[in-house]
Design a protein around this motif. Structure first.
Motif, PDB file in Angstrom:
ATOM      1  N   THR A  58      -3.225   0.404  -3.295  1.00 17.23           N
ATOM      2  CA  THR A  58      -3.167  -0.752  -3.517  1.00 17.23           C
ATOM      3  C   THR A  58      -2.358  -2.095  -4.061  1.00 17.23           C
ATOM      4  O   THR A  58      -3.311  -2.178  -5.256  1.00 17.23           O
ATOM      5  CB  THR A  58      -3.632  -0.913  -2.119  1.00 17.23           C
ATOM      6  OG1 THR A  58      -4.011  -0.056  -1.186  1.00 17.23           O
ATOM      7  CG2 THR A  58      -3.336  -2.140  -1.502  1.00 17.23           C
ATOM      8  N   CYS A 111      -6.033   8.408   1.638  1.00 13.91           N
ATOM      9  CA  CYS A 111      -4.956   7.562   2.740  1.00 13.91           C
ATOM     10  C   CYS A 111      -5.693   6.845   4.134  1.00 13.91           C
ATOM     11  O   CYS A 111      -6.146   6.111   4.535  1.00 13.91           O
ATOM     12  CB  CYS A 111      -4.042   8.023   2.689  1.00 13.91           C
ATOM     13  SG  CYS A 111      -2.972   8.164   0.851  1.00 13.91           S
ATOM     14  N   ASN A 115       0.599  -1.354   0.116  1.00 19.65           N
ATOM     15  CA  ASN A 115       0.043  -0.530   0.302  1.00 19.65           C
ATOM     16  C   ASN A 115       1.162   1.232  -0.455  1.00 19.65           C
ATOM     17  O   ASN A 115       1.704   1.973   1.063  1.00 19.65           O
ATOM     18  CB  ASN A 115      -0.746   0.491   1.373  1.00 19.65           C
ATOM     19  CG  ASN A 115      -1.818   0.530   1.436  1.00 19.65           C
ATOM     20  OD1 ASN A 115      -1.324   2.217   1.960  1.00 19.65           O
ATOM     21  ND2 ASN A 115      -2.655   1.472   0.495  1.00 19.65           N
ATOM     22  N   TRP A 138       1.376   5.197   0.402  1.00 15.78           N
ATOM     23  CA  TRP A 138       0.355   6.551   1.317  1.00 15.78           C
ATOM     24  C   TRP A 138       1.000   7.391   2.216  1.00 15.78           C
ATOM     25  O   TRP A 138       2.347   7.604   1.898  1.00 15.78           O
ATOM     26  CB  TRP A 138      -0.109   5.595   2.404  1.00 15.78           C
ATOM     27  CG  TRP A 138       0.538   5.173   3.119  1.00 15.78           C
ATOM     28  CD1 TRP A 138       1.319   3.832   3.948  1.00 15.78           C
ATOM     29  CD2 TRP A 138       0.585   5.993   4.903  1.00 15.78           C
ATOM     30  NE1 TRP A 138       2.454   3.669   4.450  1.00 15.78           N
ATOM     31  CE2 TRP A 138       2.092   5.302   5.565  1.00 15.78           C
ATOM     32  CE3 TRP A 138       0.244   7.318   5.330  1.00 15.78           C
ATOM     33  CZ2 TRP A 138       2.316   5.590   6.446  1.00 15.78           C
ATOM     34  CZ3 TRP A 138       0.777   7.350   6.828  1.00 15.78           C
ATOM     35  CH2 TRP A 138       2.631   6.732   7.282  1.00 15.78           C
ATOM     36  N   ILE A 191      -2.667   8.462  -5.268  1.00 16.22           N
ATOM     37  CA  ILE A 191      -2.331   7.466  -3.496  1.00 16.22           C
ATOM     38  C   ILE A 191      -3.997   8.068  -2.686  1.00 16.22           C
ATOM     39  O   ILE A 191      -5.035   8.958  -3.218  1.00 16.22           O
ATOM     40  CB  ILE A 191      -1.385   7.855  -2.751  1.00 16.22           C
ATOM     41  CG1 ILE A 191      -1.489   9.330  -2.453  1.00 16.22           C
ATOM     42  CG2 ILE A 191       0.414   7.413  -3.704  1.00 16.22           C
ATOM     43  CD1 ILE A 191      -0.089   9.684  -1.114  1.00 16.22           C
ATOM     44  N   PRO A 192      -4.640   7.038  -2.435  1.00 12.75           N
ATOM     45  CA  PRO A 192      -3.652   5.606  -2.049  1.00 12.75           C
ATOM     46  C   PRO A 192      -3.961   4.518  -3.613  1.00 12.75           C
ATOM     47  O   PRO A 192      -4.238   4.921  -3.537  1.00 12.75           O
ATOM     48  CB  PRO A 192      -4.855   4.820  -1.191  1.00 12.75           C
ATOM     49  CG  PRO A 192      -5.492   5.262  -1.002  1.00 12.75           C
ATOM     50  CD  PRO A 192      -5.531   6.548  -1.298  1.00 12.75           C
ATOM     51  N   ALA A 226      -9.348   4.975  -2.319  1.00 18.73           N
ATOM     52  CA  ALA A 226      -9.492   4.075  -0.134  1.00 18.73           C
ATOM     53  C   ALA A 226     -10.216   3.148  -1.023  1.00 18.73           C
ATOM     54  O   ALA A 226     -11.207   2.789  -1.264  1.00 18.73           O
ATOM     55  CB  ALA A 226     -10.424   5.122   0.067  1.00 18.73           C
ATOM     56  N   ASN A 282       5.030   4.830   2.988  1.00 18.75           N
ATOM     57  CA  ASN A 282       5.045   5.770   3.352  1.00 18.75           C
ATOM     58  C   ASN A 282       5.604   6.647   1.952  1.00 18.75           C
ATOM     59  O   ASN A 282       7.262   6.557   1.771  1.00 18.75           O
ATOM     60  CB  ASN A 282       5.509   6.414   5.134  1.00 18.75           C
ATOM     61  CG  ASN A 282       5.229   7.896   5.139  1.00 18.75           C
ATOM     62  OD1 ASN A 282       5.864   8.558   5.071  1.00 18.75           O
ATOM     63  ND2 ASN A 282       4.046   8.390   4.317  1.00 18.75           N
ATOM     64  N   MET A 300      -6.670   3.995   6.422  1.00 16.79           N
ATOM     65  CA  MET A 300      -5.793   3.661   7.283  1.00 16.79           C
ATOM     66  C   MET A 300      -6.269   2.600   8.792  1.00 16.79           C
ATOM     67  O   MET A 300      -6.004   1.196   8.459  1.00 16.79           O
ATOM     68  CB  MET A 300      -4.989   4.915   7.580  1.00 16.79           C
ATOM     69  CG  MET A 300      -4.246   4.446   8.437  1.00 16.79           C
ATOM     70  SD  MET A 300      -2.467   3.727   6.839  1.00 16.79           S
ATOM     71  CE  MET A 300      -2.220   4.712   6.050  1.00 16.79           C
ATOM     72  N   CYS A 351      -2.525  12.499   2.829  1.00 24.12           N
ATOM     73  CA  CYS A 351      -3.651  12.124   2.270  1.00 24.12           C
ATOM     74  C   CYS A 351      -5.114  12.453   2.708  1.00 24.12           C
ATOM     75  O   CYS A 351      -4.840  11.082   2.591  1.00 24.12           O
ATOM     76  CB  CYS A 351      -3.324  10.701   1.516  1.00 24.12           C
ATOM     77  SG  CYS A 351      -3.717   9.906   0.579  1.00 24.12           S
TER      78      CYS A 351
END
Length: 198
Positions: free
Chosen positions: A167, A98, A89, A91, A164-165, A183, A122, A102, A95
């Motif tokens: 994944t 993000c 991921n 992030w 971002i994010p 997200a 990160n 989380m 953001c």
């Protein structure tokens, strides 16, 4: 109208067409990766997760290796996680999307962190996002996963990160099975994990 003015108008119209086509494409695909899609016929696994049964839309590809850093500044490579499924991921603490996902990633990590590696990467740029800012954000949120820092933007470059994010879901053989920009909701995250760790 002069020919140079017509040329400029034609170029501007073509550029507008390209932008609109990209916007339409992103809206229609919903940001989902095309290696495998979550959409399709669904089945329920033993654990009760609903997953797609008609998933394969193209051959998986090998996940590019990269070097990032742990919170002590020691180098860590993706290949260090070989033999286990990986949720990768990208992030940053500034953001909004993000931040929204989380707690979901942390919840699933607490449940499945012994079976799957969560590489929460990160995006450090040295200005807006630093290692210290990222660590402070994670500490304030009480998150349980181990963070990694893309201080040299090597991973972001190799994975073509433009938003971002984002994944990636990588199986134990080191192949990217699915990716998603944006997200993720809990059901989506769990369904994607089921693709790499059924």
């Amino acid at each position: 109208m002069s020919s140079s003015r017509k040329t400029i108008i034609a170029i501007a119209a073509f550029a507008l067409f390209i932008v609109l086509a990209l916007v339409a494409y992103n809206a229609l695909t919903g940001g989902a990766g095309i290696n495998n899609g979550i959409a399709g016929n669904t089945n329920t696994t033993k654990s009760g997760n609903t997953v797609a049964t008609s998933l394969l839309t193209s051959a998986p590809r090998t996940a590019p290796d990269f070097t990032v850093y742990d919170q002590e500044g020691k180098p860590v490579r993706l290949i260090d996680f070989a033999g286990r499924p990986v949720v990768l991921n990208f992030w940053a603490s500034w953001c909004g999307p993000c931040k929204a996902e989380m707690p979901i990633f942390d919840k699933v990590h607490q449940e499945m962190g012994t079976e799957i590696d969560f590489v929460m990467l990160n995006m450090v740029d040295g200005q807006r996002e630093t290692v210290e800012v990222g660590l402070a954000y994670l500490k304030d949120g009480g998150y349980s996963f181990k963070p990694y820092f893309d201080s040299k933007q090597q991973a972001a470059t190799k994975y073509g990160i433009t938003a971002i994010p984002t994944t990636y879901f990588i199986n134990a053989e080191g192949e990217i099975i699915y990716f998603y920009r944006g997200a993720m909701e809990e059901a989506h995250l769990r369904a994607a994990i089921a693709l790499i760790a059924p």
